[in-house]
Write an enzyme that holds these catalytic residues in place. Sequence first.
Site, PDB file in Angstrom:
ATOM      1  N   ASP A  55       0.802  -1.179  -0.037  1.00 26.71           N
ATOM      2  CA  ASP A  55      -0.033   0.124   0.083  1.00 26.71           C
ATOM      3  C   ASP A  55       0.819   1.256   0.001  1.00 26.71           C
ATOM      4  OD1 ASP A  55      -2.240  -1.675   0.379  1.00 26.71           O
ATOM      5  OD2 ASP A  55      -1.753  -1.692   2.564  1.00 26.71           O
ATOM      6  N   GLU A 264     -11.409  -0.290  -3.091  1.00 27.34           N
ATOM      7  CA  GLU A 264     -10.651   0.259  -2.257  1.00 27.34           C
ATOM      8  C   GLU A 264      -9.504   0.823  -2.960  1.00 27.34           C
ATOM      9  OE1 GLU A 264      -9.294  -3.112   0.203  1.00 27.34           O
ATOM     10  OE2 GLU A 264      -8.054  -3.890  -1.481  1.00 27.34           O
TER      11      GLU A 264
HETATM   12  O1  FUB Z   1      -3.282  -3.697   3.697  1.00 26.04           O
HETATM   13  C1  FUB Z   1      -4.477  -3.974   3.932  1.00 26.04           C
HETATM   14  C2  FUB Z   1      -5.534  -3.489   2.739  1.00 26.04           C
HETATM   15  O2  FUB Z   1      -5.170  -4.274   1.726  1.00 26.04           O
HETATM   16  C3  FUB Z   1      -5.545  -2.225   2.171  1.00 26.04           C
HETATM   17  O3  FUB Z   1      -6.024  -1.332   3.279  1.00 26.04           O
HETATM   18  C4  FUB Z   1      -5.986  -2.287   1.040  1.00 26.04           C
HETATM   19  O4  FUB Z   1      -6.105  -1.225   0.081  1.00 26.04           O
HETATM   20  C5  FUB Z   1      -5.590  -3.570   0.482  1.00 26.04           C
HETATM   21  O5  FUB Z   1      -4.160  -3.312  -0.018  1.00 26.04           O
END
Ligand code: FUB
Length: 364
Positions: A55, A264
């Site tokens: 991320d 997301e």
């Molecule tokens: O790293 C945890 C979660 O996985 C992140 O918040 C999302 O975007 C995904 O990458």
Amino acid sequence: MRKFNPHYVLLAGLAIALSGLVSCASPAKKTVGADTAKKVKFLTEPLIKSIYTADPSAHVFNNKIYIYPSHDIDAGIAENDNGDHFAMRDYHILSIDSIGGKVTDHGVGLDIKDIPWAGRQLWAPDAAYKNGTYYLYFPVKDKKDIFHIGVATSKDPAGPFKAEPQPIAGSYSIDPAVFTDTDGTTYMYFGGIWGGQLQRWVNGKYANESKTDGKDEDAPAISCKVVKLKHNMKEFDGTVKDVVILDSLGKPLLTKDHNRRFFEGSWMHKFNNKYYFTYSTGDTHLLCYAIGDSPMGPFTYKGVFMKPVQGWTTHHSIIEVKGKWHIFYHDTELSGKTHLRNIKVTELVHNADGSIKLIDPFVK
Ligand code: FUB
């Protein structure tokens, strides 16, 4: 984010099968993680191998590139659909002097034990600068297991950061991405469905999942959220709005449109006076973009700009460094495991017509 989906197994199988076929012609093959046990050639190398990172939110501060990634660990928690195995506990802040330069690990910039309201799972952060202070925005579950977004401050972009005693009032879900426009106004984009809990929030209130959105496949998809930040960078300024993504006919994307709808990992960058809202489609593992005339949208869906990486999650940031644009992203090259990822960077090209050139994270 979620652990397993048959769509992905098909997609990954196809990608790996294709990579395998093409790599017959290439001597430069590389063995990847145990969960694939196939040979593929990656476009880029992990930026750091001493710890697992994911991320990556990158920013240029003081002529240096600072990267604010999640710090993946193996906490021994079995994979499940809530993403409990992503049990991260701190952030390491990284920096490089230039793209391709040596990576410095500045050590722990914020630890979950120093966040008074935190319960578990320190997920994807972002950072911003205003008036001599650096701000680190982070999602973490509170002691009732509900995600909110917190903020911590430092005078040094490398930290250490000190967390505010409470989450940002009115914040919820995950994946904050903070964008300051050329007029100085700062916006936060946030949210992630499924394990990110966005579907549990209706009109700013948390509800039992069985009573909330996201089940009617013909309804408009759940939107990412956007809100202005006050000058103090620690509070929302006004109401949280939906980031509306329209198709080419001006209609909102629908829940069933898993190849295009927001899941997301959003980001915002401005190019040639247009606002590029970029995001992950989650269970279909694509990075897509939509363009608008205002940071608040609406945005018109334009396409995929990065094919699926190895690993379930795909999460990115985009920055301009010395006149060239770059995407920071992650995959699972080092471990082959969904929850043990490694960050990478490659160039991102805007075509003359404003579209983004498609990036393939594998070399054919
Ligand atoms: O790293 C945890 C979660 O996985 C992140 O918040 C999302 O975007 C995904 O990458």
